[in-house]
Design an enzyme around this catalytic site. Structure first.
Site, PDB file in Angstrom:
ATOM      1  N   ASP A 170       0.917  -1.384   0.090  1.00  0.00           N
ATOM      2  CA  ASP A 170       0.176   0.491   0.000  1.00  0.00           C
ATOM      3  C   ASP A 170       0.849   0.992   0.357  1.00  0.00           C
ATOM      4  OD1 ASP A 170      -3.314   0.242   0.862  1.00  0.00           O
ATOM      5  OD2 ASP A 170      -1.667   1.872   0.862  1.00  0.00           O
ATOM      6  N   THR A 205     -12.564  -3.320  -9.887  1.00  0.00           N
ATOM      7  CA  THR A 205     -13.756  -3.617 -10.681  1.00  0.00           C
ATOM      8  C   THR A 205     -13.277  -2.195 -12.206  1.00  0.00           C
ATOM      9  OG1 THR A 205     -15.285  -3.887  -8.869  1.00  0.00           O
ATOM     10  CG2 THR A 205     -16.193  -2.366 -11.200  1.00  0.00           C
ATOM     11  N   GLU A 230     -14.275  -8.974  -8.498  1.00  0.00           N
ATOM     12  CA  GLU A 230     -14.561  -9.517  -7.255  1.00  0.00           C
ATOM     13  C   GLU A 230     -14.927  -9.296  -6.649  1.00  0.00           C
ATOM     14  OE1 GLU A 230     -12.293 -11.276  -4.731  1.00  0.00           O
ATOM     15  OE2 GLU A 230     -14.035 -10.958  -3.249  1.00  0.00           O
ATOM     16  N   ARG A 267     -18.687  -8.822  -0.496  1.00  0.00           N
ATOM     17  CA  ARG A 267     -20.142  -8.055   0.225  1.00  0.00           C
ATOM     18  C   ARG A 267     -18.651  -7.507   1.369  1.00  0.00           C
ATOM     19  NH1 ARG A 267     -24.322 -11.564   0.988  1.00  0.00           N
ATOM     20  NH2 ARG A 267     -22.687 -13.457   1.736  1.00  0.00           N
ATOM     21  N   GLU A 268     -18.801  -5.901   1.471  1.00  0.00           N
ATOM     22  CA  GLU A 268     -17.714  -5.753   3.193  1.00  0.00           C
ATOM     23  C   GLU A 268     -19.238  -6.245   4.596  1.00  0.00           C
ATOM     24  OE1 GLU A 268     -17.490  -1.910   3.535  1.00  0.00           O
ATOM     25  OE2 GLU A 268     -16.418  -1.804   1.606  1.00  0.00           O
ATOM     26  N   ASN A 323     -22.867  -6.291 -10.412  1.00  0.00           N
ATOM     27  CA  ASN A 323     -23.413  -4.894  -9.329  1.00  0.00           C
ATOM     28  C   ASN A 323     -24.830  -4.148 -10.018  1.00  0.00           C
ATOM     29  OD1 ASN A 323     -21.708  -5.805  -7.956  1.00  0.00           O
ATOM     30  ND2 ASN A 323     -20.291  -3.598  -8.243  1.00  0.00           N
ATOM     31  N   PHE A 358     -30.435  -8.876  -1.830  1.00  0.00           N
ATOM     32  CA  PHE A 358     -30.535  -8.026  -2.055  1.00  0.00           C
ATOM     33  C   PHE A 358     -32.383  -7.603  -2.510  1.00  0.00           C
ATOM     34  CE2 PHE A 358     -26.536  -8.838  -1.962  1.00  0.00           C
ATOM     35  CZ  PHE A 358     -25.847  -7.436  -1.647  1.00  0.00           C
ATOM     36  N   CYS A 414     -19.209   0.778  -4.018  1.00  0.00           N
ATOM     37  CA  CYS A 414     -19.425   0.116  -5.455  1.00  0.00           C
ATOM     38  C   CYS A 414     -20.328   0.249  -6.384  1.00  0.00           C
ATOM     39  CB  CYS A 414     -19.104  -1.435  -4.750  1.00  0.00           C
ATOM     40  SG  CYS A 414     -17.493  -2.356  -4.449  1.00  0.00           S
TER      41      CYS A 414
HETATM   42  N1  LIG Z   1     -15.554  -3.255  -1.353  1.00  0.00           N
HETATM   43  C1  LIG Z   1     -15.665  -3.843  -1.527  1.00  0.00           C
HETATM   44  O1  LIG Z   1     -17.005  -4.243  -1.296  1.00  0.00           O
HETATM   45  C2  LIG Z   1     -15.116  -4.021  -3.053  1.00  0.00           C
HETATM   46  C3  LIG Z   1     -16.170  -5.374  -3.129  1.00  0.00           C
HETATM   47  C4  LIG Z   1     -15.541  -5.959  -5.098  1.00  0.00           C
HETATM   48  C5  LIG Z   1     -14.449  -5.044  -5.848  1.00  0.00           C
HETATM   49  N2  LIG Z   1     -14.815  -3.877  -5.254  1.00  0.00           N
HETATM   50  C6  LIG Z   1     -13.608  -2.903  -5.901  1.00  0.00           C
HETATM   51  O2  LIG Z   1     -11.786  -3.387  -5.661  1.00  0.00           O
HETATM   52  C7  LIG Z   1     -11.414  -2.341  -5.734  1.00  0.00           C
HETATM   53  C8  LIG Z   1     -11.048  -1.855  -4.015  1.00  0.00           C
HETATM   54  O3  LIG Z   1     -11.627  -1.552  -3.107  1.00  0.00           O
HETATM   55  P1  LIG Z   1     -11.499  -1.007  -1.939  1.00  0.00           P
HETATM   56  O4  LIG Z   1     -13.161  -0.840  -1.288  1.00  0.00           O
HETATM   57  O5  LIG Z   1     -10.823  -2.289  -1.670  1.00  0.00           O
HETATM   58  O6  LIG Z   1     -10.365   0.079  -2.091  1.00  0.00           O
HETATM   59  P2  LIG Z   1     -10.307   0.566  -1.450  1.00  0.00           P
HETATM   60  O7  LIG Z   1     -10.328   2.200  -0.864  1.00  0.00           O
HETATM   61  O8  LIG Z   1     -10.533   0.432   0.807  1.00  0.00           O
HETATM   62  O9  LIG Z   1      -8.243   0.081  -0.890  1.00  0.00           O
HETATM   63  C9  LIG Z   1      -7.719   0.900  -1.963  1.00  0.00           C
HETATM   64  C10 LIG Z   1      -5.864   0.917  -1.070  1.00  0.00           C
HETATM   65  O10 LIG Z   1      -5.518   1.312  -2.324  1.00  0.00           O
HETATM   66  C11 LIG Z   1      -4.683   1.730  -2.180  1.00  0.00           C
HETATM   67  N3  LIG Z   1      -3.742   2.720  -2.710  1.00  0.00           N
HETATM   68  C12 LIG Z   1      -3.830   3.495  -3.436  1.00  0.00           C
HETATM   69  N4  LIG Z   1      -2.867   4.154  -4.404  1.00  0.00           N
HETATM   70  C13 LIG Z   1      -1.929   3.154  -3.900  1.00  0.00           C
HETATM   71  C14 LIG Z   1      -0.799   2.890  -5.084  1.00  0.00           C
HETATM   72  N5  LIG Z   1      -0.953   4.345  -5.786  1.00  0.00           N
HETATM   73  N6  LIG Z   1       0.194   2.021  -4.779  1.00  0.00           N
HETATM   74  C15 LIG Z   1      -0.408   1.529  -3.718  1.00  0.00           C
HETATM   75  N7  LIG Z   1      -1.640   1.189  -2.741  1.00  0.00           N
HETATM   76  C16 LIG Z   1      -2.638   2.508  -3.438  1.00  0.00           C
HETATM   77  C17 LIG Z   1      -5.383   3.005  -0.740  1.00  0.00           C
HETATM   78  O11 LIG Z   1      -4.268   3.900   0.240  1.00  0.00           O
HETATM   79  C18 LIG Z   1      -5.933   1.626  -0.462  1.00  0.00           C
HETATM   80  O12 LIG Z   1      -5.194   1.542   1.000  1.00  0.00           O
HETATM   81  C19 LIG Z   1     -12.030  -0.782  -6.357  1.00  0.00           C
HETATM   82  O13 LIG Z   1     -12.146  -1.130  -8.022  1.00  0.00           O
HETATM   83  C20 LIG Z   1     -13.626  -1.582  -6.334  1.00  0.00           C
HETATM   84  O14 LIG Z   1     -14.936  -1.142  -6.710  1.00  0.00           O
HETATM   85  C21 LIG Z   1     -15.246  -3.149  -3.835  1.00  0.00           C
END
Ligand SMILES: NC(=O)c1ccc[n+]([C@@H]2O[C@H](COP(=O)([O-])OP(=O)(O)OC[C@H]3O[C@@H](n4cnc5c(N)ncnc54)[C@H](O)[C@@H]3O)[C@@H](O)[C@H]2O)c1
Length: 469
Positions: free
Chosen positions: A30, A124, A154, A157-158, A230, A271, A282
């Site tokens: 990260d 995504t 992915e 679900r959170e 989604n 849902f 999302c």
């Molecule tokens: N949150 C969900 O429920 C969920 C479910 C399925 C898919 N997704 C998809 O997964 C992806 C990530 O979602 P998320 O909720 O985990 O996002 P998030 O914001 O929680 O996590 C992203 C992470 O990436 C890090 N980051 C940003 N730029 C970076 C870089 N240059 N190098 C390294 N790390 C970096 C950030 O600090 C952060 O910790 C998105 O595309 C989202 O749409 C999310």
């Protein structure tokens, strides 16, 4: 296998902990140094069931954290990109962070003679991104043949992210056959069910698949599977919310309708819960991005416009309900239960609860809020003194003119009504998540307002109390 995960957020961190759990060596990256430091100390930066246990189990042994993409790429055969993909002002997916990460990976592969690495799109992304990632990799100097790209969307679900990851409905991989097969190997203990049989496995949720389908497709199809999934789920939520509004207009009970409709296996009950509408990091952004992708491809996907419109309207409808209960809001003390976009998470991104609190504030209400996990993140969403945050549910309820449920945390379904009555100014419950049976609440002396069901205002509620007494 040696795996790198770039982006240690809700998806990346859960994926990293779960890959370690099924036996891989994982290096998680990260660019947020504070987060990496906290993770290296063993602290979980997000609220997610079973995550602290998995981090404690695998940290130092199979799971380590770094801020260096180069180090992670060098150490790994498979590199997952799990950074954020928000929407830009035009409603398109903003892929600038993905691009930065891809360039950093390519830098490390420049001139590399290592075995071919696979770059996996876990974030995504819109359809076509896989091709675009290949191009950026080449332009940034990665040698032809030193990498391949696979899309592995992915679906977790959170709130139940760990169990969703370890016991998924399906795993999708889009790309060439050989690379998809390498991905299949990574997930093997999940696919063949051997993980679930381990004595120390995270408990399997009800209804989990004994063997998980692995769906290999083209990259474009995999990207679209995520977008379409989604959009479909959001559509189900908007659909039941629209039905709830009809229920109210004709005196039907949406919970009964929902049960009857959702029992049909062709429809399914998930849902299909009426409420304040969908939110989170999302659905709102993914719907906008999908609509934009379709428009760019020449298809006007108006169904998505309607899903988005109904979702926004749902908050207006609920505000009307608050007015129905309290008439004017100016100066009223409103105890709000819930800040997270849904129960089980501390995530407040695009939270309907936060948006709704803003509507209450605009009307001059005094908001006192409680959330079991999201208070710290919600604090950043509001100005100093805009709302009061309480550490305890019953302190938030003190002297309140009404209690308003905005998030479906389990504990909000187990309220002590006697205690609430003794601390609140007025016994009024306005439930944006239909957590109770109206008669149950009325029998405890509360006026009760919910979604898609006849309200039981004070006079009616009092009658129910007399009947119960
Ligand atoms: N949150 C969900 O429920 C969920 C479910 C399925 C898919 N997704 C998809 O997964 C992806 C990530 O979602 P998320 O909720 O985990 O996002 P998030 O914001 O929680 O996590 C992203 C992470 O990436 C890090 N980051 C940003 N730029 C970076 C870089 N240059 N190098 C390294 N790390 C970096 C950030 O600090 C952060 O910790 C998105 O595309 C989202 O749409 C999310």
């Amino acid at each position: 296998m040696e795996i790198a995960i770039i982006g240690s957020g809700y998806v990346g961190l859960v994926a990293a902990a779960c890959f370690a759990e099924i036996g891989h060596q994982v290096i998680c990256v990260d660019n947020d140094q504070t987060k990496v430091a906290a993770l290296s100390r063993g602290e979980a930066p997000i609220h997610e069931r079973f995550l602290p246990e998995l981090l404690a189990r695998h940290r130092k042994e199979r799971l380590r954290f770094t801020t260096s993409i180069a180090e992670a790429v060098r150490a790994s055969e498979i590199i997952f990109i799990a950074v954020g993909t928000p929407t830009d002002e035009a409603g398109k997916a903003d892929l600038s962070t993905v691009e930065q990460v891809v360039q950093a990976i390519a830098n490390e592969l420049r001139g590399s003679s290592a075995k071919q690495k696979i770059v996996v799109e876990k974030s995504t992304v819109p359809v076509g991104t896989s091709q675009w990632v290949r191009r950026v990799m080449r332009e940034a100097g990665a040698r032809e043949g030193s990498f391949d790209v696979v899309c592995n969307p992915e679906f977790l679900r959170e709130g139940c992210a760990v169990t969703d990851f370890l016991y998924p409905h399906r795993i999708v991989a889009g790309g060439n056959e050989e690379s998809c097969d390498r991905l299949r190997l990574i997930y093997a203990p999940i696919i063949d069910g051997s993980y679930a049989e381990r004595a120390d496995a995270v408990p399997q949720p009800d209804g989990a698949n004994a063997a998980v389908p692995f769906i290999a497709s083209s990259a474009e199809s995999a990207e679209l599977i995520k977008n379409a999934s989604n959009a479909f789920l959001a559509m189900k939520i908007s659909f039941i919310n629209a039905v709830a509004n009809v229920c109210e207009a004709v005196g039907a009970d949406v919970e009964q309708v929902r049960e009857g409709v959702g029992s049909d296996a062709r429809i399914g009950s998930e849902f299909l819960r009426p409420g304040l509408g969908y939110g989170g990091s999302c659905f709102p952004k993914d719907l906008l991005a999908f609509r934009s992708t379709a428009a760019d491809a020449g298809y006007d996907f108006r169904l998505l416009d309607e899903v988005i419109r109904i979702n926004a309207q749902q908050r207006e409808m609920f505000l009307r309900k608050v007015h129905e209960a309290l008439w004017t809001l100016k100066g009223k003390r409103l105890a709000v239960l819930g800040l997270a976009y849904k129960g089980g998470t501390d995530d407040v991104r695009e939270s309907p609860a936060i948006a709704f609190i803003r509507m209450l504030l605009k009307e001059g209400a005094n908001v006192v809020a409680y959330d079991p996990a999201a208070a710290a993140k919600a604090r950043e969403a509001f100005g100093e003194d805009e709302i009061t945050l309480c550490d305890h549910l019953y302190s938030a309820a003190e002297s309140a003119d009404a209690l308003i449920i905005l998030t479906d945390w389990e504990e909000f379904g187990q309220l002590d009504f006697g205690r609430l009555r003794s601390v609140m100014k007025a016994a009024v419950l306005i439930d944006g998540r239909n957590m109770y049976e109206p008669e149950f609440v009325a029998a405890r002396g509360f006026a009760y307002y919910s979604i898609g069901r006849t309200s039981l205002p004070r006079a009616k509620a009092a009658t129910e109390v007399d009947r119960a007494a």
